[in-house]
Design an enzyme around this catalytic site. Structure first.
Site, PDB file in Angstrom:
ATOM      1  N   ASP A 161       0.832  -1.206   0.000  1.00  0.00           N
ATOM      2  CA  ASP A 161       0.000   0.000   0.000  1.00  0.00           C
ATOM      3  C   ASP A 161       0.865   1.255   0.000  1.00  0.00           C
ATOM      4  O   ASP A 161       0.566   2.231  -0.683  1.00  0.00           O
ATOM      5  CB  ASP A 161      -0.951   0.011   1.204  1.00  0.00           C
ATOM      6  CG  ASP A 161      -1.677   1.352   1.316  1.00  0.00           C
ATOM      7  OD1 ASP A 161      -2.427   1.677   0.386  1.00  0.00           O
ATOM      8  OD2 ASP A 161      -1.448   2.079   2.295  1.00  0.00           O
ATOM      9  N   ARG A 168       0.278   6.275  -6.910  1.00  0.00           N
ATOM     10  CA  ARG A 168      -1.008   6.867  -7.301  1.00  0.00           C
ATOM     11  C   ARG A 168      -0.959   8.380  -7.181  1.00  0.00           C
ATOM     12  O   ARG A 168      -1.544   9.115  -7.992  1.00  0.00           O
ATOM     13  CB  ARG A 168      -2.129   6.308  -6.415  1.00  0.00           C
ATOM     14  CG  ARG A 168      -2.510   4.872  -6.762  1.00  0.00           C
ATOM     15  CD  ARG A 168      -3.291   4.234  -5.618  1.00  0.00           C
ATOM     16  NE  ARG A 168      -4.467   5.008  -5.252  1.00  0.00           N
ATOM     17  CZ  ARG A 168      -4.978   5.061  -4.016  1.00  0.00           C
ATOM     18  NH1 ARG A 168      -4.419   4.381  -3.012  1.00  0.00           N
ATOM     19  NH2 ARG A 168      -6.024   5.791  -3.768  1.00  0.00           N
ATOM     20  N   SER A 183      -6.927   0.518   0.051  1.00  0.00           N
ATOM     21  CA  SER A 183      -5.775   1.087   0.756  1.00  0.00           C
ATOM     22  C   SER A 183      -6.086   1.247   2.255  1.00  0.00           C
ATOM     23  O   SER A 183      -5.332   0.784   3.129  1.00  0.00           O
ATOM     24  CB  SER A 183      -5.428   2.443   0.132  1.00  0.00           C
ATOM     25  OG  SER A 183      -4.567   3.188   0.948  1.00  0.00           O
ATOM     26  N   LYS A 187      -4.787  -1.426   5.701  1.00  0.00           N
ATOM     27  CA  LYS A 187      -4.080  -0.986   6.916  1.00  0.00           C
ATOM     28  C   LYS A 187      -4.858  -1.364   8.179  1.00  0.00           C
ATOM     29  O   LYS A 187      -4.283  -1.765   9.191  1.00  0.00           O
ATOM     30  CB  LYS A 187      -3.852   0.530   6.855  1.00  0.00           C
ATOM     31  CG  LYS A 187      -2.745   0.887   5.857  1.00  0.00           C
ATOM     32  CD  LYS A 187      -2.552   2.384   5.715  1.00  0.00           C
ATOM     33  CE  LYS A 187      -3.558   2.991   4.796  1.00  0.00           C
ATOM     34  NZ  LYS A 187      -3.059   3.982   3.836  1.00  0.00           N
TER      35      LYS A 187
HETATM   36  N1  URA Z   1      -6.068   7.405   2.600  1.00  0.00           N
HETATM   37  C1  URA Z   1      -5.447   6.219   2.436  1.00  0.00           C
HETATM   38  O1  URA Z   1      -4.928   5.647   3.388  1.00  0.00           O
HETATM   39  N2  URA Z   1      -5.397   5.689   1.207  1.00  0.00           N
HETATM   40  C2  URA Z   1      -5.951   6.275   0.138  1.00  0.00           C
HETATM   41  O2  URA Z   1      -5.876   5.726  -0.941  1.00  0.00           O
HETATM   42  C3  URA Z   1      -6.586   7.510   0.316  1.00  0.00           C
HETATM   43  C4  URA Z   1      -6.634   8.050   1.567  1.00  0.00           C
END
Ligand code: URA
Ligand code: CA
Length: 431
Positions: A161, A168, A183, A187
């Site tokens: 990520d 990105r 994403s 986490k």
């Molecule tokens: N916050 C994140 O952790 N990931 C994203 O892709 C966008 C906002």
């Protein structure tokens, strides 16, 4: 398998298999698949999107790209709360002791991060002596015994990520519901809790500017969570104006204490109940959301939530007497009022710009290396819909520098006074 074929497959709107998604994420994490191919794939996902099964697979592939936290040594159902980020969001400081007071284990791993104010850890460090550098064993023991502990980020969580988010960011592919949802959820899942409550913010101070987008993101995340066996619920809440009154680290600790006493700002209190009741329900401590909310109100009224906050502070080396005497929190050298220039009603308080004003004072980090000043910040004396008279204070600035003209200018530019106002709906939806 060849990456170029998988890019073409997604480009043409076809579904990627679990094996194909694992191959991509594994290869990218190891460095076998280069950034330029993953960039092309991210753009293909942006336009062609993924179905719910692909989203769940992408999320789990990222979870397994690095370490995961094992909380199985902690008894009970662990519920984590996550906010997509806003200005002056003091909910974690309130919810952690509030929920723990109902014997629900709060095993919180928290970061510092960038933003208008510090993260939860920075805020807690406004309390003399409080520290999060505790061992994993101590963390587990504290939660088992006292139902609450906070530890700094440990381990190499979701490296895929980290790489993909950075990529990105420079390839105009951040704004994909699929990529954002996977994403965030990767986490949260790697952090080990059994159930997840999401606070998806919408408005000027939020990542998702419209309620429709926020709803879509919330549905995507709830679907991923439930598909991979983590019970997940979400609240979609307003972030057009900052939450509560305080924006700043020690100011928000004081605001959290007030809220735990039952005297907090109305909007902060309402959101804490909306999120808290989902946490209590998912933890299996209530049969309905209504019953859960009753229980939360009870531990505020009988003082147990406040006692839990003291216990938590003392357990992690902090001076718990700040709870009864918030004057012991770091204080700024200069207190400056910003008076209204005219009579009327507060019609707009642009959340992100007001957050930036707090950051200019030093309340948050602009870069990872920035030093944070725990004492400084802003207190909003008026919120949208409040009547105001010329000369009355709109905002109180807490500063450690004498000249704050830049901050005052920003405040005037972003608080609009009009003849009427529409108070924003705080809770847009529950998912
Ligand atoms: N916050 C994140 O952790 N990931 C994203 O892709 C966008 C906002
Ligand atoms: Ca606040």
């Amino acid at each position: 398998m060849r990456m170029v074929d998988l890019i073409a497959k997604k480009r043409d709107g076809k579904e990627l298999t679990t094996e194909e998604i694992n191959f991509i994420i594994d290869g990218y994490t190891k460095g076998d698949i280069p950034d330029y191919q993953v960039s092309a794939l991210a753009m293909a996902i942006y336009f062609q999107d993924m179905n719910e099964r692909e989203r769940a697979d992408l999320t789990m592939a990222m979870v397994h790209s690095g370490d995961t936290i094992d909380l199985s040594a902690i008894q009970g159902i662990k519920v984590d709360k996550h906010s997509t980020g806003g200005v002056g969001d003091t909910t974690t400081l309130v919810l952690a002791p509030l929920v723990a007071a109902l014997d629900i284990p709060v095993a919180k791993m928290s970061g510092r991060g960038l933003g208008h104010t510090g993260g939860t850890i920075d805020k807690l460090e406004a309390i003399e002596g409080f520290h999060v550098e505790i061992s994993k064993d101590e963390f587990v023991n504290l939660v088992n015994e006292h139902k609450i502990a906070v530890i700094g980020q440990t381990g190499n969580l979701t490296p895929a990520d980290k790489k993909l988010y950075a990529l990105r960011d420079v390839t105009a592919t951040v704004n994909s519901i699929t990529l954002i949802a996977s994403s965030i959820m990767s986490k949260k899942i790697a952090a080990g809790s059994d159930a997840i409550v999401l606070d998806v913010k919408t408005g000027a101070g939020a990542f998702m500017k419209t309620a429709e987008d926020a709803k879509e993101l919330a549905h995507a995340m709830v679907s991923i969570g439930n598909k991979v066996g983590r019970k997940t619920m979400a609240v979609i809440s307003d972030m057009s104006q900052p939450l509560g009154s305080a924006i700043g680290n020690s100011l928000e600790v004081k605001e959290a204490i007030d809220t735990l006493r039952g005297h907090g700002p109305k909007d902060l209190e309402e959101l804490c109940f909306a999120l808290g009741r989902q946490m209590v329900y998912l933890a299996g401590k209530a049969d309905s959301l209504e019953e859960a909310e009753e229980k939360l109100k009870e531990v505020i009224h009988n003082g147990k939530a406040l006692e839990k906050f003291k216990e938590f502070i003392a357990n992690q080396g902090g001076d718990s007497s700040v709870v009864d005497d918030p004057d012991k929190l770091p204080k700024a050298a200069y207190i400056i009022e910003v008076p209204a220039k005219e009579d009327g009603m507060v019609a707009e308080i642009v959340a992100d710009e007001i957050g930036t004003a707090a950051m200019l004072l030093g309340a948050g980090r602009a870069t990872k290396e920035s030093e944070i000043d725990l004492a400084v910040g802003l207190m909003l004396n008026k919120k949208i819909g409040d009547k105001v008279k010329a000369g009355e204070s709109l905002v109180t600035i807490h500063a450690n520098r004498e000249s704050v003209d830049d901050v005052i200018e920003k405040i005037y530019a972003n608080i609009r006074i009009g003849s009427h106002a529409e108070t924003p709906v705080l809770i847009h939806d529950i998912v």
